[in-house]
Scaffold this motif. Structure first.
Motif, PDB file in Angstrom:
ATOM      1  N   LEU A  24      -0.602  -3.701  12.662  1.00 58.11           N
ATOM      2  CA  LEU A  24       0.430  -2.912  13.331  1.00 58.11           C
ATOM      3  C   LEU A  24      -0.289  -1.929  14.245  1.00 58.11           C
ATOM      4  O   LEU A  24      -1.136  -1.154  13.787  1.00 58.11           O
ATOM      5  N   VAL A  25       0.024  -1.951  15.540  1.00 55.04           N
ATOM      6  CA  VAL A  25      -0.634  -1.066  16.509  1.00 55.04           C
ATOM      7  C   VAL A  25       0.411  -0.155  17.137  1.00 55.04           C
ATOM      8  O   VAL A  25       1.404  -0.620  17.695  1.00 55.04           O
ATOM      9  N   PHE A  26       0.180   1.145  17.044  1.00 61.58           N
ATOM     10  CA  PHE A  26       1.079   2.158  17.595  1.00 61.58           C
ATOM     11  C   PHE A  26       0.339   2.933  18.673  1.00 61.58           C
ATOM     12  O   PHE A  26      -0.634   3.628  18.404  1.00 61.58           O
ATOM     13  N   ASP A  67      -2.092  -5.462   7.044  1.00 60.08           N
ATOM     14  CA  ASP A  67      -3.425  -5.265   6.469  1.00 60.08           C
ATOM     15  C   ASP A  67      -4.124  -4.056   7.076  1.00 60.08           C
ATOM     16  O   ASP A  67      -4.986  -3.450   6.445  1.00 60.08           O
ATOM     17  N   VAL A  68      -3.773  -3.736   8.315  1.00 57.97           N
ATOM     18  CA  VAL A  68      -4.382  -2.595   8.993  1.00 57.97           C
ATOM     19  C   VAL A  68      -3.353  -1.999   9.947  1.00 57.97           C
ATOM     20  O   VAL A  68      -2.573  -2.722  10.571  1.00 57.97           O
ATOM     21  N   SER A 115      -2.785   1.705  -1.764  1.00 55.24           N
ATOM     22  CA  SER A 115      -2.886   0.314  -2.205  1.00 55.24           C
ATOM     23  C   SER A 115      -4.012  -0.437  -1.509  1.00 55.24           C
ATOM     24  O   SER A 115      -4.162  -1.642  -1.682  1.00 55.24           O
ATOM     25  N   GLY A 116      -4.810   0.277  -0.711  1.00 56.39           N
ATOM     26  CA  GLY A 116      -5.946  -0.345  -0.032  1.00 56.39           C
ATOM     27  C   GLY A 116      -5.721  -0.632   1.431  1.00 56.39           C
ATOM     28  O   GLY A 116      -6.518  -1.333   2.064  1.00 56.39           O
ATOM     29  N   GLY A 117      -4.650  -0.109   2.001  1.00 53.89           N
ATOM     30  CA  GLY A 117      -4.353  -0.357   3.409  1.00 53.89           C
ATOM     31  C   GLY A 117      -5.410   0.211   4.336  1.00 53.89           C
ATOM     32  O   GLY A 117      -5.996   1.265   4.067  1.00 53.89           O
ATOM     33  N   GLY A 118      -5.661  -0.476   5.436  1.00 51.76           N
ATOM     34  CA  GLY A 118      -6.664  -0.047   6.406  1.00 51.76           C
ATOM     35  C   GLY A 118      -6.053   0.813   7.499  1.00 51.76           C
ATOM     36  O   GLY A 118      -4.937   0.559   7.962  1.00 51.76           O
ATOM     37  N   VAL A 172      -9.797  -3.567   7.360  1.00 50.87           N
ATOM     38  CA  VAL A 172      -9.037  -4.587   6.637  1.00 50.87           C
ATOM     39  C   VAL A 172      -9.674  -4.850   5.282  1.00 50.87           C
ATOM     40  O   VAL A 172      -8.996  -4.986   4.262  1.00 50.87           O
ATOM     41  N   GLY A 173     -10.998  -4.932   5.236  1.00 49.36           N
ATOM     42  CA  GLY A 173     -11.708  -5.171   3.983  1.00 49.36           C
ATOM     43  C   GLY A 173     -11.454  -6.569   3.442  1.00 49.36           C
ATOM     44  O   GLY A 173     -11.220  -7.514   4.209  1.00 49.36           O
TER      45      GLY A 173
END
Length: 252
Positions: A28-30, A78-79, A104-107, A245-246
């Motif tokens: 997702l890009v903002f 994921d990111v 929860s591990g989000g990038g 992202v991991g």
């Protein structure tokens, strides 16, 4: 039996087709079209990320307004990338959802004025700590010499030890966390800062760390519209995204 076989083959082909179209990860890009200082960059930013998503095979969701960003389900990604934008306009309910996403591990990736500022109208201290440093000021845009501190990090693998770049050289307040890993520093002797823009021997402009359960990459570069067509800068951003992202579980 013949009909069943045909149905099975059709189902298998459908699954195979969906697998072939599955992407590495979802982003997702903002990029804030209402940011008074950077809104002219938005078309160039979008073009750059559309190119990167095709080149590096990831799924792209694009938003350019706070209201659009606030309607997203963060767990779907994921990111999340902020380009001269931030999540500070979120409602209290969506802030909680965003925090859960990070936990929860989000990038998280922040570019240029995604960094927190004490002048933010809806200041969010949690976001300031997540990003790592608070923006103070910058001199007029000018060319400076960047020192690559960590060439083993994905956002820096393609860079030489020294990198000539033109931008706004952001200065920052004392960082919140102690475990910020500096990637890039700018040599203040290579340009002309005013006294209020001086940070001294160490002037970090890109870093990464793990915080609140998630991975965070930030780069202060990216004020100038033409930067987003630069191959080195594009790879700098994508390398940061890939790290953020991991570990992932592609759907194929």
């Amino acid at each position: 039996m013949k009909f069943a076989s045909i149905v099975f083959v059709a189902f298998s082909l459908s699954v195979s087709a969906s697998v072939l179209h599955a992407k590495q990860f979802s982003a997702l890009v903002f990029s804030d079209a209402y940011d008074q200082y950077h809104h002219r960059n938005v078309p160039a930013v979008r073009e750059a990320f559309e190119f990167l998503s095709k080149k590096h095979f990831f799924d792209l969701t694009w938003v350019e307004r706070d209201a659009e960003f606030g309607k997203q389900t963060f767990a779907d990604f994921d990111v999340i990338v902020f380009v001269s934008a931030n999540p500070c306009e979120l409602s209290e309910e969506k802030r909680v959802e965003f925090q859960k996403y990070v936990a929860s591990g989000g990038g998280i990736v922040g570019i240029h004025s995604a960094s927190a500022t004490a002048k933010e109208e809806k200041r969010w201290m949690w976001w300031e700590e997540l990003v790592g440093r608070v923006f103070l000021s910058h001199p007029p845009r000018q060319t400076g010499l960047i020192e690559v501190v960590d060439r083993e990090f994905p956002a820096c693998l393609h860079l030489d030890q020294k990198w000539i770049w033109t931008d706004e050289w952001y200065t920052f307040a004392t960082p919140f966390p102690e475990n910020l890993n500096v990637l890039l520093e700018v040599d203040e002797k290579s340009y002309y800062p005013q006294e209020k823009h001086v940070m001294g021997e160490s002037h970090p402009i890109a870093w990464y760390h793990e915080a609140f359960g998630g991975r965070v990459f930030y780069s202060a570069l990216g004020h100038i519209e033409e930067s987003y067509a630069d191959h080195d800068f594009q790879q700098h951003i994508f390398g940061g995204m890939l790290w953020a992202v991991g570990e992932r579980d592609p759907k194929w």
